[in-house]
Design a protein around this motif. Structure first.
Motif, PDB file in Angstrom:
ATOM      1  N   LEU A 848       0.865  -1.173   0.000  1.00 47.83           N
ATOM      2  CA  LEU A 848       0.000   0.000   0.000  1.00 47.83           C
ATOM      3  C   LEU A 848       0.897   1.216   0.000  1.00 47.83           C
ATOM      4  N   ASN A 849       0.762   2.062  -1.010  1.00 43.98           N
ATOM      5  CA  ASN A 849       1.601   3.243  -1.152  1.00 43.98           C
ATOM      6  C   ASN A 849       0.744   4.498  -1.100  1.00 43.98           C
ATOM      7  N   LEU A 850       1.295   5.551  -0.491  1.00 42.90           N
ATOM      8  CA  LEU A 850       0.689   6.874  -0.525  1.00 42.90           C
ATOM      9  C   LEU A 850       1.598   7.774  -1.346  1.00 42.90           C
ATOM     10  N   LEU A 851       1.039   8.348  -2.429  1.00 39.61           N
ATOM     11  CA  LEU A 851       1.803   9.215  -3.302  1.00 39.61           C
ATOM     12  C   LEU A 851       1.206  10.610  -3.276  1.00 39.61           C
ATOM     13  N   VAL A 852       2.030  11.603  -3.587  1.00 40.67           N
ATOM     14  CA  VAL A 852       1.598  12.989  -3.672  1.00 40.67           C
ATOM     15  C   VAL A 852       1.889  13.478  -5.083  1.00 40.67           C
ATOM     16  N   ARG A 853       0.866  14.004  -5.739  1.00 41.60           N
ATOM     17  CA  ARG A 853       1.008  14.536  -7.095  1.00 41.60           C
ATOM     18  C   ARG A 853       0.942  16.061  -7.006  1.00 41.60           C
ATOM     19  N   LEU A 860       4.029  15.346 -11.356  1.00 41.09           N
ATOM     20  CA  LEU A 860       4.915  14.250 -10.947  1.00 41.09           C
ATOM     21  C   LEU A 860       4.422  13.640  -9.642  1.00 41.09           C
ATOM     22  N   ASP A 861       4.425  12.286  -9.585  1.00 41.16           N
ATOM     23  CA  ASP A 861       3.992  11.570  -8.388  1.00 41.16           C
ATOM     24  C   ASP A 861       5.228  11.205  -7.561  1.00 41.16           C
ATOM     25  N   THR A 862       5.200  11.573  -6.272  1.00 45.04           N
ATOM     26  CA  THR A 862       6.310  11.237  -5.365  1.00 45.04           C
ATOM     27  C   THR A 862       5.768  10.378  -4.234  1.00 45.04           C
ATOM     28  N   HIS A 863       6.594   9.370  -3.817  1.00 44.31           N
ATOM     29  CA  HIS A 863       6.195   8.483  -2.730  1.00 44.31           C
ATOM     30  C   HIS A 863       6.320   9.218  -1.395  1.00 44.31           C
ATOM     31  N   ALA A 864       5.274   9.147  -0.588  1.00 40.89           N
ATOM     32  CA  ALA A 864       5.303   9.749   0.742  1.00 40.89           C
ATOM     33  C   ALA A 864       5.272   8.704   1.844  1.00 40.89           C
ATOM     34  N   TRP A 865       4.754   7.495   1.512  1.00 38.65           N
ATOM     35  CA  TRP A 865       4.616   6.455   2.547  1.00 38.65           C
ATOM     36  C   TRP A 865       4.388   5.134   1.846  1.00 38.65           C
ATOM     37  N   SER A 866       4.866   4.027   2.422  1.00 34.86           N
ATOM     38  CA  SER A 866       4.681   2.705   1.823  1.00 34.86           C
ATOM     39  C   SER A 866       4.724   1.653   2.917  1.00 34.86           C
ATOM     40  N   LEU A 867       3.932   0.593   2.729  1.00 37.40           N
ATOM     41  CA  LEU A 867       3.898  -0.512   3.683  1.00 37.40           C
ATOM     42  C   LEU A 867       3.582  -1.780   2.919  1.00 37.40           C
ATOM     43  N   ALA A 878      -2.345   5.428  10.273  1.00 36.88           N
ATOM     44  CA  ALA A 878      -1.073   6.010   9.857  1.00 36.88           C
ATOM     45  C   ALA A 878      -1.239   7.517   9.754  1.00 36.88           C
ATOM     46  N   HIS A 879      -0.178   8.270  10.150  1.00 32.82           N
ATOM     47  CA  HIS A 879      -0.119   9.715   9.990  1.00 32.82           C
ATOM     48  C   HIS A 879       1.084  10.018   9.111  1.00 32.82           C
ATOM     49  N   VAL A 880       0.848  10.616   7.961  1.00 35.13           N
ATOM     50  CA  VAL A 880       1.924  10.844   6.998  1.00 35.13           C
ATOM     51  C   VAL A 880       2.081  12.341   6.781  1.00 35.13           C
ATOM     52  N   PRO A 881       3.236  12.923   7.122  1.00 44.09           N
ATOM     53  CA  PRO A 881       3.457  14.358   6.865  1.00 44.09           C
ATOM     54  C   PRO A 881       3.857  14.591   5.407  1.00 44.09           C
ATOM     55  N   ILE A 882       3.340  15.650   4.814  1.00 42.47           N
ATOM     56  CA  ILE A 882       3.701  16.042   3.456  1.00 42.47           C
ATOM     57  C   ILE A 882       3.893  17.554   3.427  1.00 42.47           C
ATOM     58  N   ASN A 883       4.720  18.038   2.502  1.00 44.28           N
ATOM     59  CA  ASN A 883       4.931  19.490   2.344  1.00 44.28           C
ATOM     60  C   ASN A 883       4.904  19.842   0.862  1.00 44.28           C
ATOM     61  N   PRO A 884       3.712  19.911   0.257  1.00 47.96           N
ATOM     62  CA  PRO A 884       3.615  20.195  -1.174  1.00 47.96           C
ATOM     63  C   PRO A 884       3.990  21.645  -1.483  1.00 47.96           C
ATOM     64  N   ASN A 885       4.453  21.858  -2.739  1.00 48.90           N
ATOM     65  CA  ASN A 885       4.847  23.195  -3.184  1.00 48.90           C
ATOM     66  C   ASN A 885       3.793  23.786  -4.112  1.00 48.90           C
ATOM     67  N   ILE A 891      -2.654  10.155  -3.610  1.00 46.15           N
ATOM     68  CA  ILE A 891      -3.024   8.955  -4.353  1.00 46.15           C
ATOM     69  C   ILE A 891      -2.771   7.741  -3.465  1.00 46.15           C
ATOM     70  N   PHE A 892      -3.798   6.928  -3.271  1.00 48.04           N
ATOM     71  CA  PHE A 892      -3.626   5.648  -2.587  1.00 48.04           C
ATOM     72  C   PHE A 892      -3.436   4.578  -3.661  1.00 48.04           C
ATOM     73  N   GLU A 893      -2.286   3.912  -3.610  1.00 49.14           N
ATOM     74  CA  GLU A 893      -1.947   2.904  -4.616  1.00 49.14           C
ATOM     75  C   GLU A 893      -1.866   1.539  -3.951  1.00 49.14           C
ATOM     76  N   GLY A 894      -2.735   0.615  -4.370  1.00 52.88           N
ATOM     77  CA  GLY A 894      -2.698  -0.754  -3.890  1.00 52.88           C
ATOM     78  C   GLY A 894      -2.050  -1.634  -4.934  1.00 52.88           C
ATOM     79  N   VAL A 895      -1.051  -2.443  -4.514  1.00 57.05           N
ATOM     80  CA  VAL A 895      -0.311  -3.305  -5.433  1.00 57.05           C
ATOM     81  C   VAL A 895      -0.611  -4.749  -5.081  1.00 57.05           C
TER      82      VAL A 895
END
Length: 955
Positions: A848-853, A860-867, A878-885, A891-895
């Motif tokens: 399970l991945n959390l991405l930020v676009r 561009l999609d960047t990984h912020a968290w993965s398990l 889960a608490h995931v910090p992000i700092n977008p510009n 994006i929640f990505e299930g593999v």
């Protein structure tokens, strides 16, 4: 203490939000059907494009208070016969399998009695592409001086389409273009119906004999595929040619069997033959097989034109017509015409006299007439002449002219019409000429000039005819221009002078004319008379029903008025209260002279005088009643539907609150309001919670508010609100409220997406992944799903709660990805925290991945968290910090892992400004799912507000 304050605020039942919230209607049209595109054209007009056969769904979103009523109408075409005649009163307009004729401009009119109505429109453009039709035409011309002929072929391709079609011509598989060589020309002719393109082959060459394809396209608009038609041109291509096995006019006797053959004498490709009949379809029992038409045992009604048509799309269709005449005779009539030169209307000795005889026959010109006098054939002489086709009489009429009438010419004359040699019975008519033969007179019997009957009864209008012979009487309407008789005819013949009407209606009232016919009697100016028909009908009154509200102790005047009736007067008026007869009220002097209304005055409204009043009005023909419901009870509340964001969800529970707002309709019409009775019932449940809401003085237009708490996500509730005054309960109003999750936004930090609404907070499925996330709960999940993977319920543990998950069973494969994309967030802070619960249970769990676009990085999609891997049958946070510009999406990505036991789920997603909590959740304090065998303290996410309140009291 903080919890206690929150509860005290919730106990404030009603407060005001200013005055005069009544607002005029506002409207907006949105589409919710199978539209191809909704765009703005060059004149800022909204255009809704849809494919023919799809479902049109237009919604008229309205605001305004009171709630506006919506009406749909249209112009430019007809949606359907019924839709053209009636309007659609609904916020949603739905047309299944829309047809091209239903395109046009649709109007949404919203009105609520405040200000002017709101009218919005949208143009619906129905797209279609019919099968093309290809026809071939040939011309041959002489070229002088070179002694040869030029043969030119025109291939015409026509199609009906919207938008206009694009044409592509092909010879074999090669595409042809305009002026490709000297022998090819492609152009669009003028004045054609539909879209047309012509391929012209000039001075036909051997290579021009080939297969030609006309391909039409609307450029895949609305997914409409291209269509094509092919024609093979050969040196034998020729238009159809026909011949008939019978003459073009075929006369037969009734009862005979008729067979007509239509024979092909030319045409390549082989033409198709078709028989038709005009007017109307082929007779019942007729058989058309190929070119042979068979009609067994013909009748007179089978007469008409029968057309044989041959079509092969080369040249013009070939057509041959047979005029079938079945011998018949009917309607024998006679006329007596006195001396025209002397302008006489009587028979006089020494003057000329003409007797005429006519029958309606098929064929008309084959009829023969014989005249007899006193049973013997009439002998022709200088004073006795027989003529045919008198220009002043119908065609093929026989006339016997008596020159210088003598006494010896008196007698009985017989005219016999026949078809010689045909098995058709003769028709005859008899005329008696004597000194008693006189022209007719007509009159109305005494006392019958005015006929008065009641509506629904039969009526008989009568005119008496005197004279010898007595002609038929023709009836017509007088006072209504071009009006028809009740039979639907402009004229109606009666042999006895009586016009009989069954079940007369009020629109039959008026003047009727009776006049003598100019046949079967004297051919002179018609005599006429008039009869007046008066149809009496019961009264019509207003109001039919009226709700009368008044405060206790105030007077009320009830008035029942006569709208129309025959007679137009009130003969009697009777008042009743709750079915009991009341004493007659005193008459007003003006009303006594011309009574057109009845009145009843109540000096004061009391509980005893409240109830149903009925005024029965009679005009001696029938009666009608006005109904009045008199009371002092309050009108119903008016729910306010324009509350911004009425739903409030709570992080710590699966509960939500709802801001209920309303105004009171006409509060000053009755006694002041004391309180409201509020009833709350969950849909599909029987029990309801009832509470009283006290209020102070309520003014018209004042917005009242009550916050409904402890509503369970995602259930809907029926709300009933009843006002109370000193009189008692007023009119109840009800509505259903639904749980809707707001689209998640960082600006709304207190909003958590529980996925309880079908809109899933504005999240969307990524179109570039391998499969989709699925929304489900314990009640909707597949009972045959794979065991030992996935959560049995959502984070709340209730079977109704929804969550999002990925199904990793077949046909999913290792590495397949499913992406769930959030709405776009406009970044207004440096740091954000994404909090969510996840469930990863199964031996084949993937990742399970959390991405930020980020939009500022070109999407561009960047990984912020993965398990990855199996984390047990538990929900974890889960608490995931992000700092977008800049503006961003998560994006929640299930593999998918190595097998089918790899379902992954997420729930309760929050995006919040600021940093994440420093102290992460203890992994040992997790939410354990039922049946997992573990035990722990209740998670605060499962506590309700009351549980928190009790906990505060214990502390």
């Amino acid at each position: 203490m903080e919890v206690t304050c929150l509860l005290l605020l919730a106990l404030i039942p009603v407060h005001c939000r200013g005055q005069g919230v009544y607002a005029p209607a506002q409207a907006q049209i949105v589409h919710a059907g199978q539209a191809c595109v909704v765009k703005e054209d060059n004149i800022s007009e909204r255009v809704y494009t849809i494919r023919e056969g799809d479902t049109l769904v237009l919604q008229c979103l309205v605001t305004g208070h009171p709630r506006p009523q919506v009406r749909w109408t249209k112009t430019a075409g007809s949606a359907s016969d019924k839709f053209q005649e009636t309007s659609v009163f609904n916020e949603t307009l739905r047309i299944e399998r829309i047809a091209r004729t239903q395109g046009g401009r649709y109007y949404c009119k919203a009105e609520n009695g405040v200000g002017v109505p709101a009218i919005k429109s949208i143009r619906v453009d129905v797209q279609y592409l019919d099968e093309p039709v290809l026809t071939v035409h040939q011309t041959v011309s002489d070229v002088r001086g070179n002694f040869y002929q030029e043969k030119t072929v025109f291939l015409r391709c026509t199609v009906n389409s919207n938008p206009p079609a694009r044409f592509i011509w092909k010879r074999g598989s090669d595409t042809l273009s305009h002026s490709q060589d000297n022998g090819v020309d492609i152009y669009e002719p003028l004045y054609t119906q539909g879209e047309t393109k012509v391929l012209k082959l000039k001075n036909l060459r051997p290579q021009d004999y080939a297969s030609y394809t006309c391909q039409v396209s609307v450029r895949n608009v609305c997914g409409i595929p291209d269509k094509a038609i092919t024609f093979r041109l050969t040196n034998t291509t020729a238009p159809p040619a026909l011949k008939l096995s019978v003459n073009e006019t075929l006369v037969v006797n009734p009862g005979e069997n008729v067979t007509v053959q239509c024979l092909l004498t030319g045409g390549d490709p082989l033409p198709q033959l078709q028989w038709s009949h005009g007017p109307g379809p082929l007779p019942l029992g007729a058989l058309a097989q190929g070119g042979t038409l068979s009609i067994p045992s013909v009748h007179a009604r089978d007469s008409g034109y029968y057309n044989c048509t041959a079509i092969n799309n080369v040249g013009n269709p070939a057509k041959k017509t047979v005029n079938l005449l079945v011998r018949s005779m009917k309607n024998a009539t006679f006329q007596i015409t006195p001396d025209v030169i002397k302008e006489s209307e009587n028979i006089q000795l020494g003057q000329d006299l003409k007797l005429s005889c006519h029958v309606d026959a098929v064929p008309q010109e084959k009829v023969t007439y014989q005249w007899f006098k006193n049973g013997k054939p009439a002998r022709m002489s200088k004073r006795l002449l027989v003529t045919r086709n008198d220009p002043e009489l119908p065609a093929v009429t026989s006339s016997l002219e008596l020159i210088d009438l003598h006494f010896s010419d008196y007698g009985t004359y017989l005219c016999v019409a026949s078809f010689p040699g045909a098995p058709v019975p003769d028709l005859s008519v008899e005329v008696n000429i004597s000194s008693e033969t006189v022209p007719p007179t007509i009159s109305v019997p005494k006392g019958r000039a005015m006929v008065t009957v009641r509506e629904g009864s039969p009526a008989e209008l009568q005119c008496e005819v005197r004279g010898k012979p007595r002609p038929p009487v023709l009836w017509s309407r007088v006072d209504k221009e071009a009006a028809l008789l009740p039979s639907g005819l402009p004229l109606e013949e009666t042999p006895d002078g009586k016009l009989r009407l069954e079940r007369v209606s009020r629109d039959m009232s008026g003047t009727y004319r009776c006049q003598t016919a100019r046949y079967n009697g004297f051919n002179v100016r018609p005599r006429e008379a008039q009869v007046q028909l008066n149809v009496q009908f019961p009264p019509e009154v207003e109001p039919n029903s009226q709700d009368v509200r008044q405060a206790l102790g105030r007077p009320v005047l009830l008035r029942c008025s006569l709208l129309r009736g025959s007679p137009q007067r009130i003969a009697s008026a009777v008042w009743r209260f709750k079915g009991q007869l009341l004493p007659p009220p005193p008459l007003v002097p003006a009303a006594a002279e011309a009574p057109d209304h009845a009145e009843l005055r109540l000096d004061a409204v009391t509980r005893d005088s409240s109830g149903s009043y009925e005024c029965s009005v009679s005009n001696d023909v029938g009666s009608a009643a006005c109904l009045f419901q008199v009371s002092a009870k309050a009108y119903s509340p008016e729910f306010y539907f324009d509350t911004p964001n009425p739903t409030r969800s709570h992080k710590l529970s699966k509960n939500y609150s709802y801001v209920l707002q309303w105004t009171q309709r006409e509060p000053d019409a009755v006694d002041p309001l004391l309180n409201y009775r509020l009833s709350i019932r969950q849909l599909n449940q029987h029990n309801a919670m009832v509470k009283a809401i006290p209020v102070r003085r309520v003014e018209k237009g004042q917005l009242l508010e009550y916050i409904l708490t402890d509503l369970r996500v995602p259930h809907s509730y029926e709300i009933r609100l009843t006002p109370y005054t000193t009189f008692g309960a007023g009119d109840m109003a009800s509505r259903v409220i639904h749980y809707t999750e707001p689209i998640n936004s960082p600006n709304l930090s207190d909003n958590t997406c529980h996925f309880e609404d079908e809109k899933i907070c504005g999240y969307t499925q990524d179109l570039t992944d391998n499969f989709d996330w699925t929304r489900q709960n314990a009640l909707t999940q597949n009972p045959k799903r794979s065991p030992n993977t996935g959560p049995p319920t959502d984070i709340s543990g209730t079977p109704e709660g929804y969550y999002m998950f990925i199904e990793t069973s077949r046909p999913r494969e290792l590495g397949d990805r499913a992406r769930l994309v959030s709405p776009l967030y406009n970044a207004s802070a440096k740091f954000y925290c994404v909090s969510f619960f996840y469930h990863m249970y199964g031996k084949h769990i993937g990742s399970l991945n959390l991405l930020v676009r980020s939009r500022n990085k070109g999407g561009l999609d960047t990984h912020a968290w993965s398990l990855s891997g199996n984390k047990g049958n538990v929900w974890q946070q889960a608490h995931v910090p992000i700092n977008p510009n800049g503006p961003f999406q998560i994006i929640f990505e299930g593999v998918r892992g190595s097998g089918y036991l790899g379902d992954i789920a997420i729930d309760d997603v929050t995006v919040k400004k600021g940093e994440c909590p420093r102290k992460q959740m203890d992994p040992n304090k997790v939410v354990v799912m039922p049946g997992s065998g573990a035990s722990c303290q209740p998670h605060p996410q499962l506590w309700g507000p009351m549980a928190i309140f009790l906990l505060a009291l214990q502390r």
